[in-house]
Design an enzyme around this catalytic site. Structure first.
Site, PDB file in Angstrom:
ATOM      1  N   HIS A   9      -0.965   0.211   5.609  1.00  0.00           N
ATOM      2  CA  HIS A   9      -1.492   1.238   6.513  1.00  0.00           C
ATOM      3  C   HIS A   9      -0.516   2.398   6.753  1.00  0.00           C
ATOM      4  O   HIS A   9      -0.185   2.729   7.890  1.00  0.00           O
ATOM      5  CB  HIS A   9      -1.907   0.607   7.841  1.00  0.00           C
ATOM      6  CG  HIS A   9      -3.080  -0.313   7.730  1.00  0.00           C
ATOM      7  ND1 HIS A   9      -3.820  -0.733   8.806  1.00  0.00           N
ATOM      8  CD2 HIS A   9      -3.658  -0.908   6.644  1.00  0.00           C
ATOM      9  CE1 HIS A   9      -4.793  -1.533   8.403  1.00  0.00           C
ATOM     10  NE2 HIS A   9      -4.702  -1.656   7.080  1.00  0.00           N
ATOM     11  N   TYR A  65     -10.430  -9.880   9.521  1.00  0.00           N
ATOM     12  CA  TYR A  65     -10.816 -10.392   8.204  1.00  0.00           C
ATOM     13  C   TYR A  65     -11.132 -11.883   8.251  1.00  0.00           C
ATOM     14  O   TYR A  65     -11.854 -12.401   7.402  1.00  0.00           O
ATOM     15  CB  TYR A  65      -9.713 -10.110   7.181  1.00  0.00           C
ATOM     16  CG  TYR A  65      -9.534  -8.627   6.913  1.00  0.00           C
ATOM     17  CD1 TYR A  65     -10.560  -7.885   6.349  1.00  0.00           C
ATOM     18  CD2 TYR A  65      -8.342  -7.990   7.222  1.00  0.00           C
ATOM     19  CE1 TYR A  65     -10.400  -6.531   6.115  1.00  0.00           C
ATOM     20  CE2 TYR A  65      -8.170  -6.640   6.986  1.00  0.00           C
ATOM     21  CZ  TYR A  65      -9.200  -5.913   6.434  1.00  0.00           C
ATOM     22  OH  TYR A  65      -9.046  -4.565   6.210  1.00  0.00           O
ATOM     23  N   GLN A  81       0.809  -1.210   0.000  1.00  0.00           N
ATOM     24  CA  GLN A  81       0.000   0.000   0.000  1.00  0.00           C
ATOM     25  C   GLN A  81       0.846   1.266   0.000  1.00  0.00           C
ATOM     26  O   GLN A  81       0.321   2.371   0.071  1.00  0.00           O
ATOM     27  CB  GLN A  81      -0.928  -0.009   1.224  1.00  0.00           C
ATOM     28  CG  GLN A  81      -1.928  -1.146   1.202  1.00  0.00           C
ATOM     29  CD  GLN A  81      -2.723  -1.258   2.490  1.00  0.00           C
ATOM     30  OE1 GLN A  81      -2.594  -0.458   3.421  1.00  0.00           O
ATOM     31  NE2 GLN A  81      -3.570  -2.281   2.571  1.00  0.00           N
ATOM     32  N   TYR A 108      -9.781   7.909  19.697  1.00  0.00           N
ATOM     33  CA  TYR A 108     -10.847   7.375  18.850  1.00  0.00           C
ATOM     34  C   TYR A 108     -10.916   5.843  18.838  1.00  0.00           C
ATOM     35  O   TYR A 108     -11.637   5.268  18.036  1.00  0.00           O
ATOM     36  CB  TYR A 108     -10.737   7.982  17.448  1.00  0.00           C
ATOM     37  CG  TYR A 108     -11.098   9.452  17.540  1.00  0.00           C
ATOM     38  CD1 TYR A 108     -12.398   9.889  17.331  1.00  0.00           C
ATOM     39  CD2 TYR A 108     -10.152  10.393  17.939  1.00  0.00           C
ATOM     40  CE1 TYR A 108     -12.746  11.217  17.491  1.00  0.00           C
ATOM     41  CE2 TYR A 108     -10.482  11.727  18.104  1.00  0.00           C
ATOM     42  CZ  TYR A 108     -11.783  12.129  17.879  1.00  0.00           C
ATOM     43  OH  TYR A 108     -12.132  13.460  18.069  1.00  0.00           O
TER      44      TYR A 108
END
Length: 417
Positions: free
Chosen positions: A192, A308, A128, A297
């Site tokens: 990420h 997953y 990514q 958060y």
């Protein structure tokens, strides 16, 4: 009774019974929440990944479906872009596009794709990673300075860094290039990285960072000696911004603005100057969060998602004292990337709405917000079946979108049939 309607009615009954969570709506007054229309039909009708989880308040998920009344058209301005990651409209009507392998290009208003801009530092494009976001300096008109984020190859691995440079008048090269900030720690992984860059009205850079995904580094989203899984607030020189909440706290990195995030590839400021991010959940639990200074958060302690594999996130709950609830969440996920609050004149109907790109569901999401809550959701461009990586508003009031593909495209959404 079908499952989505059951979940929706359960949420309404829960709210009507007066049940609340202290931190359920990011400090907004629950009494000011808009009423849900009696004829509401939730847009999402698929089975949830984690159906046993319940929202903390009515309207936190599966919002009423809405539909754009105005006619619009979608023009394909450019094709042949390799994994475009960000689009940034320039004041002259041209568009600056980043490509994940490590290239930036200027695309003209008519769709002519320029040659790669020289001067971009090397990126680590595995997984990514790669060249990620790009943002114009608030003083771009006078100094032509741009900022970009990228996964930087380092000894022992990689991590997200921010660079700054001056774009030449002809749009062909960068000068005075320097890496102004390096997130720590360096990690040998390929997931990420985040990362969006947004300038606040205070002139500071708000940078989103992922927690690098792997189980051994994931807990660092809750650790103050790591940048992973955080929103950072830095100056244009890369220094910790004055007034950051943890500055001077022993063991805390001074750049941290908020914590407990998973992988934020979407962020935007609204017209009132509030900062919003859309965080990618695991399986289930993509989150829209209104960010407040110093708040936590939740990830991976508080989440509406699951692994997953279908197993629960270890030791997680959906609500806990001291952790913020998302304003909204998706289950199943959309895999959000790119965000824009619309403020233009081309589509008065869309003013104040938040647009979010969807990778997994291959669509553009439109959210209507009232008093800090989501009151409607629309899915646009599904017929095109393309992974949408970024969405930005141009000076002409049009929306510009890039698609995540080896033969990626740049689209323009403007009024018309």
């Amino acid at each position: 009774m079908n499952k989505p309607l059951h979940i929706f009615l359960a949420a309404v009954l829960l709210a009507g019974a007066g049940t609340s969570c202290k931190n359920s709506v990011n400090s907004d007054d629950p009494s000011q929440a808009p009423e849900i229309p009696e004829n509401c039909s939730p847009l999402e009708t698929r089975a949830a990944n984690v159906p046993e989880q319940k929202p903390a308040f009515a309207g936190q998920t599966r919002a009423c479906g809405i539909k754009t009344e105005a006619a619009y058209k979608v023009d394909v301005l450019a094709t042949g872009l390799e994994k475009p990651w960000a689009v940034e409209p320039l004041p002259d009507g041209t568009l600056l596009v980043t490509e994940k392998p490590g290239r930036m290009r200027i695309v003209s208003a008519s769709g002519t794709v320029g040659e790669p801009i020289s001067g971009v530092p090397k990126v680590d494009p595995k997984g990514q990673g790669g060249l990620l976001d790009v943002a114009l300096s608030p003083d771009f008109a006078s100094n032509r300075t741009i900022f970009w984020s990228f996964s930087e190859p380092r000894d022992g691995g990689n991590a997200t860094s921010v660079a700054r440079g001056v774009l030449s008048a002809d749009g062909k090269s960068l000068s005075q290039v320097s890496v102004i900030f390096r997130a720590m720690p360096t990690y040998d992984g390929d997931k990420h990285f985040g990362s969006r860059l947004a300038f606040g009205s205070d002139g500071m850079i708000y940078m989103t960072l992922g927690e690098r995904s792997d189980i051994e580094i994931r807990p660092q989203a809750q650790q103050m000696n790591s940048h992973m899984g955080k929103i950072l607030r830095i100056t244009t020189d890369g220094a910790p911004a004055p007034g950051n909440p943890f500055m001077g706290q022993q063991g805390a990195l001074p750049e941290i603005w908020s914590l407990g995030h998973r992988n934020m590839q979407a962020s935007a400021f609204d017209a009132e100057g509030n900062f919003w991010v859309v965080d990618m959940g695991p399986q289930g639990g993509d989150e829209l969060n209104k960010i407040e200074k110093g708040k936590n958060y939740g990830w991976p302690v508080v989440t509406y998602g699951e692994e997953y594999s279908g197993k629960p996130i270890p030791n997680s709950v959906t609500a806990k004292e001291g952790y913020e609830q998302p304003v909204y969440y998706w289950d199943p996920v959309i895999a959000p990337s790119g965000a824009q609050f619309y403020s233009g004149s081309a589509f008065p109907e869309w003013r104040g709405n938040l647009f979010v790109g969807g990778l997994k569901d291959k669509l553009l999401v439109r959210l209507k917000l009232e008093n800090g809550r989501v009151t409607g959701e629309e899915h646009l461009l599904k017929d095109r079946n393309q992974r949408i990586r970024d969405v930005r508003q141009g000076p002409d009031g049009a929306l510009y979108v890039v698609t995540d593909a080896s033969n990626g495209e740049l689209w323009k959404i403007s009024p018309g049939n």
